[in-house]
Design a protein around this motif. Structure first.
Motif, short mmCIF file in Angstrom:
data_model
loop_
_atom_site.label_atom_id
_atom_site.label_comp_id
_atom_site.label_asym_id
_atom_site.label_seq_id
_atom_site.Cartn_x
_atom_site.Cartn_y
_atom_site.Cartn_z
N LEU A 61 -14.93 20.51 3.32
CA LEU A 61 -15.18 19.20 2.69
C LEU A 61 -14.55 18.11 3.47
CD1 LEU A 61 -14.35 20.58 -0.95
CD2 LEU A 61 -16.69 20.32 0.17
N PHE A 62 -13.51 18.31 4.21
CA PHE A 62 -12.81 17.04 4.98
C PHE A 62 -13.25 17.02 6.33
CE2 PHE A 62 -9.73 17.82 1.49
CZ PHE A 62 -9.61 16.57 0.95
N ALA A 63 -13.19 18.08 6.81
CA ALA A 63 -13.32 18.11 8.43
C ALA A 63 -13.41 19.62 8.83
CB ALA A 63 -12.55 17.27 9.21
N PRO A 64 -14.42 20.18 9.05
CA PRO A 64 -14.22 21.71 9.41
C PRO A 64 -13.51 22.12 10.49
CG PRO A 64 -16.61 21.25 9.01
CD PRO A 64 -15.80 19.58 9.14
N GLY A 65 -12.54 22.99 10.18
CA GLY A 65 -11.53 23.46 11.39
C GLY A 65 -10.53 22.70 11.51
N SER A 66 -10.28 21.67 10.81
CA SER A 66 -9.07 20.83 11.13
C SER A 66 -7.84 21.34 10.59
CB SER A 66 -9.30 19.37 10.09
OG SER A 66 -9.35 19.65 8.75
N ALA A 67 -7.57 22.47 9.50
CA ALA A 67 -6.47 22.84 9.13
C ALA A 67 -6.37 24.26 9.01
CB ALA A 67 -6.24 22.12 7.55
N ARG B 41 -11.25 27.03 1.73
CA ARG B 41 -12.71 26.74 1.29
C ARG B 41 -12.84 25.25 1.32
NH1 ARG B 41 -12.02 31.66 -1.75
NH2 ARG B 41 -11.30 30.52 -3.45
N THR B 42 -11.53 24.44 1.09
CA THR B 42 -11.58 22.93 0.78
C THR B 42 -11.73 22.37 2.16
OG1 THR B 42 -9.33 22.72 0.61
CG2 THR B 42 -10.65 23.01 -1.35
N THR C 56 -4.21 26.96 2.08
CA THR C 56 -3.49 28.43 2.16
C THR C 56 -4.76 29.20 1.89
OG1 THR C 56 -2.24 29.86 0.94
CG2 THR C 56 -3.35 28.28 -0.45
N ASP C 57 -4.87 30.45 2.22
CA ASP C 57 -5.70 31.42 2.04
C ASP C 57 -5.73 32.13 0.27
OD1 ASP C 57 -7.33 31.49 4.29
OD2 ASP C 57 -5.88 32.94 5.30
N THR D 139 -9.44 23.63 -10.23
CA THR D 139 -10.57 24.75 -9.93
C THR D 139 -9.77 25.90 -9.36
OG1 THR D 139 -10.78 24.05 -7.38
CG2 THR D 139 -12.12 22.95 -9.07
N GLU D 140 -10.31 26.73 -8.86
CA GLU D 140 -9.63 28.03 -8.37
C GLU D 140 -9.14 27.78 -6.92
OE1 GLU D 140 -11.99 31.46 -8.06
OE2 GLU D 140 -13.71 30.61 -6.94
N ASP D 141 -9.93 26.77 -6.21
CA ASP D 141 -9.45 26.40 -4.95
C ASP D 141 -8.47 25.24 -4.93
OD1 ASP D 141 -11.24 28.06 -3.68
OD2 ASP D 141 -12.85 26.85 -3.97
N PHE D 142 -7.88 24.78 -6.05
CA PHE D 142 -6.97 23.53 -5.79
C PHE D 142 -6.04 23.45 -7.04
CE2 PHE D 142 -6.03 19.10 -6.32
CZ PHE D 142 -5.67 18.54 -5.11
#
Length: 135
Positions: free
Chosen positions: A55-61, A51-52, A10-11, A32-35
Motif C-alpha cells: 500500500l505504501f511502496a512494494p518491497g520497501s520494508a 501485507r500492508t 511483521t509477518d 484490522t487483522e493487519d494493523f
C-alpha cells in the motif's frame, strides 16, 4: 514537527502485539487483522503486517530485518518489567543495569528480533531530564 509513531512491519501482527502489550501494559487497538497501535502519552508504536507494505511502496520494508533501531520505553520500574518478561522473552540482551547517564535499563529483543530498551531514570539529572514524560 512532532514524531507521531514508529511502525514495525511483521509477518505476525498478533505475536508482536502480545509481546508489546505484556511488556508495556498498554492495550493495542486493532482496527484490522493487519494493523495495530499501542498508544502512549508521547507517541504510538504501530505494528503492520507485511501485507500492508504494498500500500505504501512494494518491497520497501521487510520484517525481522532491523539491526539499526532501538525502540525505547520509559517505564516506572524497569526491574518490574524484567520480572514480568522473565519466562516470556527468549532474548534478554542486557539484564537491568544502571547506565553511566543515569538510567536503569533493560535491553531485550522482541519476537522479530528488534531491540527494545525499557528504562527508568534513577539519578537526579536523569529524573529531571524525563520529568515531562512522567505519568
Amino acid at each position: 514537527m512532532n514524531l507521531v509513531s514508529i511502525r514495525v512491519i511483521t509477518d505476525d501482527v498478533t505475536r508482536l502485539v502480545e509481546f508489546y502489550e505484556r511488556a508495556t501494559g498498554v492495550r493495542a487497538s486493532r482496527p484490522t487483522e493487519d494493523f495495530a497501535e499501542l498508544r502512549t502519552a508521547s507517541g504510538t508504536l504501530a505494528i503492520g503486517s507485511t501485507r500492508t507494505v504494498p500500500l505504501f511502496a512494494p518491497g520497501s520494508a521487510a520484517p525481522a530485518d532491523n539491526r539499526s533501531v532501538i525502540i525505547e520505553f520509559l517505564v516506572d520500574d524497569v526491574d518490574s518489567v524484567h520480572r514480568q518478561l522473565t519466562g516470556f522473552v527468549a532474548d534478554f540482551v542486557k539484564e537491568p543495569t544502571t547506565m553511566p547517564w543515569g538510567n536503569r535499563a533493560l535491553l531485550v529483543r522482541d519476537p522479530d528480533g528488534n531491540l527494545v530498551n525499557f528504562f527508568t531514570p534513577v539519578t537526579p539529572e536523569a529524573i529531571e531530564k524525563f520529568a515531562a514524560y512522567a505519568r
